[in-house]
Each structure stands twice: as C-alpha cells, then as structure tokens.
Design an enzyme around this catalytic site. Structure first.
Site, PDB file in Angstrom:
ATOM      1  N   GLU A   1      -6.214   5.925  -6.020  1.00 23.37           N
ATOM      2  CA  GLU A   1      -5.137   6.538  -7.023  1.00 23.37           C
ATOM      3  C   GLU A   1      -5.684   7.030  -8.032  1.00 23.37           C
ATOM      4  O   GLU A   1      -6.715   7.661  -8.015  1.00 23.37           O
ATOM      5  CB  GLU A   1      -4.102   5.563  -7.210  1.00 23.37           C
TER       6      GLU A   1
ATOM      7  N   ASP B   1       8.386   4.816  -4.019  1.00 30.76           N
ATOM      8  CA  ASP B   1       7.017   4.418  -4.362  1.00 30.76           C
ATOM      9  C   ASP B   1       6.899   3.384  -5.450  1.00 30.76           C
ATOM     10  O   ASP B   1       8.289   3.106  -6.003  1.00 30.76           O
ATOM     11  CB  ASP B   1       6.076   5.416  -4.566  1.00 30.76           C
TER      12      ASP B   1
HETATM   13  C1  GLC Z   1       1.030   2.826  -4.614  1.00 37.44           C
HETATM   14  C2  GLC Z   1       0.768   3.987  -3.798  1.00 37.44           C
HETATM   15  C3  GLC Z   1       1.700   4.034  -2.246  1.00 37.44           C
HETATM   16  C4  GLC Z   1       1.295   2.697  -1.819  1.00 37.44           C
HETATM   17  C5  GLC Z   1       2.197   1.864  -2.708  1.00 37.44           C
HETATM   18  C6  GLC Z   1       2.300   0.224  -2.110  1.00 37.44           C
HETATM   19  O1  GLC Z   1       1.302   3.018  -5.713  1.00 37.44           O
HETATM   20  O2  GLC Z   1       1.219   5.373  -4.321  1.00 37.44           O
HETATM   21  O3  GLC Z   1       0.936   4.915  -1.414  1.00 37.44           O
HETATM   22  O4  GLC Z   1       2.160   2.572  -0.459  1.00 37.44           O
HETATM   23  O5  GLC Z   1       2.156   2.006  -3.976  1.00 37.44           O
HETATM   24  O6  GLC Z   1       1.310  -0.299  -2.544  1.00 37.44           O
END
Ligand code: GLC
Length: 676
Positions: free
Chosen positions: A524, A323
């Site tokens: 988030e 991630d």
């Molecule tokens: C974010 C998220 C993830 C997402 C990624 C790219 O922090 O945790 O779900 O796909 O970054 O945007």
C-alpha cells in the site's frame, strides 16, 4: 445513444450531486452518468425469485439492531464470539498481519477452530430473530498468504507478465482450496487496478497497465476462486471473490495511494472499469469500494458511481464492501458515524475496531429517518443474497464443510508445482549479451546478494505480515529461496554453487556469477515513492534495516563503497575485471530505473515478486544435461519500463511513448519465428 463529449459527461456527472450533498446524499434519483454506454450491463443473471422470497422471509423476522449488525464487518482482534451473539455482525476479517491469537505461527487447525467458534456464536440467535451465519474474509491475494506454510504464488504483476488466463484460473482454484481448509469463505481478491504510474506502492497488485490484460486475468481469477456460473459456482472448495478497488485506484495523480483520479468519465470507465465488466460477467459477488477519489470526490461517498453506474447500469446485485475505515475519509463522516457511505451505495462497512460505535450511530440514523429503511433493507438483502449464493445459509459449521481441516492442502506439492510453473512463465529476460544464458550447471557458480536467500524479498508485501517485513525464512516453511533453487540445480548438474551476501568480504573465484538484488517488501502507501530510481529507495531500505539492527544491538554489516546498493556495481565491476560473466536477477514490485545495474550485467532477468517457489528462477537460468534450455522465457513486460528515474509515466497511450523497454517486451532463447 449519442456519444456525449467526455468533458460533458463529467460535467453532467458532477452536476448529478454537488460534493457535500453527494456524500450525504439520500439516494434520491441521482442523475444517471451521462455516458450510459460506458457502464454496460455486465451481470449475467438476475436474482432468483426463490432466493428473493427466502430473503424476504429473513428480513421480515430480523430486528432493526440485527439488520444494522448484518452490514458491519469487524476485525478478529476486536470481535469476540460473545460480540457476535449480541450484535449479529454480518462479517469478520483478519487484516494483513492478523492471525488467530495474534500468533504468526498459528496452524491451519487454529484458524479453523476460530472459524468454528465464530460460526457457532453467529448461529446462536437466542430466539432473537433468524440465525444468520457470519462470513469471514481475508486478503488471500497471492495464495493464502497470511497463513504459515501456505503456497505463495507470484504477485499479480508477475502473472501479468505470464499473461496466461488458464494458469491464473488454476491459481485461483488452488488458493481457494487452501482458504477453505482453514474455514474461511471469502478473499478480497483480485485487485483489478490498471496502474498507470509505477510510483504507486500497489503497482504489483495490478496485473498490468493494459486494461485488456487486467480484464482477461481478473475474469480468470474470479472463475478460479468462485467456480463458473452454471457449473461449480461457489461449490465445494470455492470461495467468494472480491473485485477491488472500485474504481480508479491505479490512476491517481502521481501514483499517490488513496489519491485523486482525474481521468474523464470515458477513461475511468474504459481503462479502470475494464476488470469490473469482465468480473461481473464472471459472477463476482462482492466489490470493494476504493479509497481513492474521482475528480475530488471520495469513492466511498460516490453515489453516482457506486449505485447508479455499478448497481443500476452494470446490474451488480452482489454486495459493495467498504475498504478499511474508508468511510472515515468522507468529509461528512467519522470512523464511527457515517450514513453518507451507506446512502452512496456501500452495503457493508469494513469497520475493524469501531464497529460497535458505528452500530449505535447507524441505528440512531435509521430511527431518525436519516437513513431510509429501504436503503438499509437493500444493503441487508445484498449481504444475505451473497450468503445464500455462497451456500452459507445452509452450510454446516466450517470444520464440517468439504476440504475443511485438510491441512495438507496448505502448501500442497501440487500447488507449489503450479506456483513454480507460474514463476517460470512470469520471468522476463531483458538482456542476454552473447547468449550467456542458459548457463551450464557443470561449473562453479557464485550467487551474490542477501536477496537471493530472503524469502521475504522474493515474496513481497502481504506475506505472513501486511508489509511482508518482520519475518525470516523460518516463517515460510516449505518455501525455496532463489539461492536454494540454484544450489539444487547446480549440484544436480555436477557443478558447485557458493553464496556470498554481497558485503565487503572478497568474492571467491567462480566461472559465472548470479547477482540477486531488489526492492524490500512493502504494501500500500508504504510503497509509494517520488521517482523510479531503484538506487535511492534501496539505500533508504538499507538505512531502515540498519537502524532496526542497530536498535537490537546487532552490528550493522556495512559493506564497502558508499552505500548498501553499491555492492552490486562493485561486485559486477570486480567480476568483469576477472572475466567472469554476470547474470543479474532483479526482484521488484514494479519497473524501476536500473541503468547502471543493467549496464554492468551480461544478462538481466526481471523476476518481479515470485513468491515461495524461488526454484522457478533456476529452471530458466540453467540448461539441461544436453546444454539446451529446460524451459524458455515466456514472460513479456506487463508494464512499460522507464528510461530513467524521473521520466513521466510511460503507457502505450501516452505521447511521446519512449520507454526503455515497451509493454510486451521480452527476449527468449528460441529466436522469434520469421517469415511465412
Ligand atoms: C486494505 C486494502 C484492501 C484490503 C483491506 C483489508 O487497506 O486497501 O485491499 O483488502 O484493507 O485488509
């Protein structure tokens, strides 16, 4: 295999590799998770020998630098086509709120042109080993939601309320078609979290607190996005899906985003692993590692879970993607230097801005033997296997692929109709005193509350921008607000509709009032909260909005009463005094304590985050010309609804289980069938 007590499983797993070694573990034969039946083989088909032979050929011709490049993903604002030529990155992403040229209004043609430029650069090998096309991934998590004019489907929490796998599969297919129209190959969806504590800011990205619902709908989403193995798997109009975030993101202590999941191994596998078993069976090709920890160890460095459980036991042979700088959270790592994540089982780093330094450090570690060549080759093999299965190694440039450039697919009427149907099927009727619903459209209808005409509020996070904020209705061409949907229904039915923003101005006369209120958009950790009191958070939102307006010199519309959210109660009280029925529509990314609002409403609908097609709300609130419901409420709670703001998390397996409304609750117009 004798079933070992869960505590012993965890103890054995913990012994598999102590923390420091765990994170910097060379992939020596780590002890297998003791609960072997917990991680059953779930991958339908082994790799094809012909595919593997082709990959062998590519690997044998790749330089070390090109191999390291292939396991890196950079963000489009930090990668130029020239960078691709030189570093041979394996993938790109646009993060939430990142668009071509940082232009929020970028057109589908702009997205496609950039995809072409990146593709051409990645294919210009300049005689340095094989040309390997770059992958582009995006968070199309409720439609192609970064792109202006795209269809925004209800977020997963709403789809969990609808609980209709066929509907979810169709949504996946429609989303994939909008994504390929812009030249992009891959979406970081579905989220397979099984949220247990609704204070978590990502609750709405989960389908449900029920692992069975998550497993069923996650599988449907993958089949819709990718097509079915043996049928139209990754064919025209399909995109790569991502099972995320592995594993345990929805079960952290106190619902803290990126926090620590303390479940034992049996619960981790059974509850939080449910969606991975079903989506691996459905052929999902990428898994995103989670930010959270399990029993104190960060998943990005968890060899026993990423490699032993997911790859060796469950047989996952696709690619594990990190991630957003998730590797940086390991104690032994920094954002640009992290052999531990690769050694643990991450196959591709999501390194948005530091990919160049990470390339150099990783190259150094391989040359020094701290990263064994076989681990690097395995990671590259997995990336190439996914590209091969997706047809990318033999595809033309993005703009020459099927459906590419068909801008009419973006927000296509059929997709919007599908989204409106999803809204209808997801609304949950929590109260309908005296059968006040359905409403006749032939009357004076007053709609109160700014949220009724704010697409951003009904769409939630991940909508044009990451947080779903800093937008206005003009950023969502083709969308219908809840207010507009009601206005259309009432006008068509021979009545009249009026809008009131909920401020201090007196409420005009009406035969019935619809009060629309809800959470501001968030994503988030920005959505994490300390309790489930809607009033408190709403007030915070108002103050934040008021400060923003004040900073721009815009007079802040301070409604009467002692707070922004008092307007709902004040309006409801005034309307009751006049004998006007009150119907409330609550927009939220989770269940919240709304005791007062519920008490002051004759009817209340939980509408979740319905997306761009707010007209679906009116479809259910208003009867047809014959006075009968045009549609019925099918939605049932995918999450238990709390008694109050500080009640401990309520899930069916908790004891005592005393929610205000239980999982599966929901009223309908048609009385439940009784008797044989
Ligand atoms: C974010 C998220 C993830 C997402 C990624 C790219 O922090 O945790 O779900 O796909 O970054 O945007």
């Amino acid at each position: 295999m004798p079933r070992l007590p869960a505590a012993l499983c965890a103890a054995l797993l913990a012994l598999a590799a102590p923390a420091a070694a765990q994170e910097a573990a060379a992939p020596a034969e780590a002890a297998a998770p003791a609960g072997l039946e917990l991680w059953p083989r779930s991958t339908p088909n082994p790799p094809l020998p012909s595919d593997e032979a082709r990959i062998d050929g590519l690997l044998s011709r790749m330089s070390l630098s090109a191999k390291v490049g292939q396991i890196l993903m950079g963000e489009i604002q930090a990668v130029t086509p020239e960078d691709l030529r030189r570093y041979r990155l394996g993938a790109l992403l646009n993060g939430g709120g990142s668009w071509p040229g940082l232009n929020k209004a970028a057109t589908p043609a702009d997205w496609l042109a950039l995809a072409d430029r990146y593709y051409e650069a990645s294919m210009d090998a300049a005689g340095e080993g094989p040309a390997i096309p770059v992958l582009w991934g995006t968070d199309a998590v409720h439609g192609h939601n970064n792109v202006r004019g795209a269809t925004l489907f209800p977020h997963n929490i709403a789809l969990g309320a609808a609980n209709n796998p066929e509907l979810v599969r169709q949504i996946g297919r429609a989303t994939a078609r909008e994504v390929v129209a812009t030249g992009i190959d891959w979406t970081f969806a579905p989220t397979l979290a099984v949220p247990q504590d609704d204070r978590w800011g990502r609750t709405y990205e989960g389908f449900s607190e029920s692992p069975d619902i998550v497993a069923r709908l996650g599988e449907a989403a993958v089949l819709g996005l990718q097509g079915a193995p043996g049928e139209d798997f990754l064919g025209a109009g399909r995109v790569l899906a991502t099972a995320k975030h592995f594993i345990g993101d929805g079960g952290t202590a106190n619902g803290k985003d990126q926090g620590d999941n303390l479940a034992d191994e049996a619960e981790l596998a059974r509850l939080h692993g449910a969606g991975y078993r079903s989506t691996l069976r459905a052929g999902v090709q990428t898994v995103m590692a989670s930010f959270n920890s399990w029993q104190g160890r960060k998943l990005h460095g968890h060899h026993a879970l990423l490699t032993v459980a997911l790859k060796q036991r469950m047989g996952f042979d696709g690619m594990v993607l990190g991630d957003w700088n998730g590797h940086e959270q390991l104690k032994v790592c920094s954002v640009d230097d992290c052999p531990a994540a690769l050694l643990a089982g991450v196959d591709m780093f999501m390194a948005p801005h530091d990919w160049k330094a990470l390339h150099q450090s990783t190259l150094r570690h391989v040359k020094a033997g701290r990263i064994p060549m076989e681990r690097l080759d395995d990671a590259v093999r997995r990336v190439l296997r996914v590209k091969l299965r997706a047809g990318l190694l033999d595809a033309k440039r993005p703009s020459e692929r099927p459906l590419a450039g068909q801008s009419g697919l973006i927000g296509h009427p059929e997709h919007r109709a599908l989204a409106r149907r999803a809204v209808r099927e997801s609304l949950v009727l929590l109260k309908n005193e005296g059968g006040v619903l359905p409403l006749s459209p032939r009357q004076r209808v007053l709609v109160v509350g700014q949220a009724a005409d704010r697409i951003a509020v009904q769409a939630g996070g991940w909508s044009v921008t990451w947080q779903g904020d800093q937008t206005d209705n003009a950023d969502f061409p083709g969308a219908t607000s809840i207010w507009r949907g009601i206005q259309q229904a009432v006008t068509a039915g021979g009545g009249s509709a009026e809008f009131h923003g909920g401020g201090a101005a007196p409420l005009p006369p009406a035969d019935v009032a619809i009060l629309v209120f809800g959470e501001p958009p968030y994503a988030e950790f920005e959505g994490d909260r300390g309790d489930l009191d809607f009033e408190a958070q709403g007030g915070a939102w108002y103050l934040r909005a008021a400060r923003a307006l004040h900073r721009r010199g815009i007079p802040v519309p301070v409604p009467g009463g002692d707070g922004h959210l008092e307007w709902h109660l004040r309006a409801a009280h005034t309307l009751h005094e006049r004998g006007v029925p009150v119907v409330s529509v609550f927009l939220s990314g989770r269940p919240l304590h709304i005791g007062e609002e519920l008490a002051h409403s004759d009817a209340l609908v939980a509408a979740w985050l319905p997306g761009s097609e707010g007209g679906g709300v009116a479809d259910l609130l208003f009867a047809g010309g014959d006075g009968k419901p045009r549609y019925d409420f099918k939605g049932r709670l995918p999450f238990s609804w709390p008694q109050d703001a500080t009640q401990p998390p309520q899930n069916p397996q908790t004891s005592p289980y005393t929610p205000r409304f239980p999982l599966g609750y929901g009223l309908s117009y048609t009385p439940p069938a009784t008797g044989p």
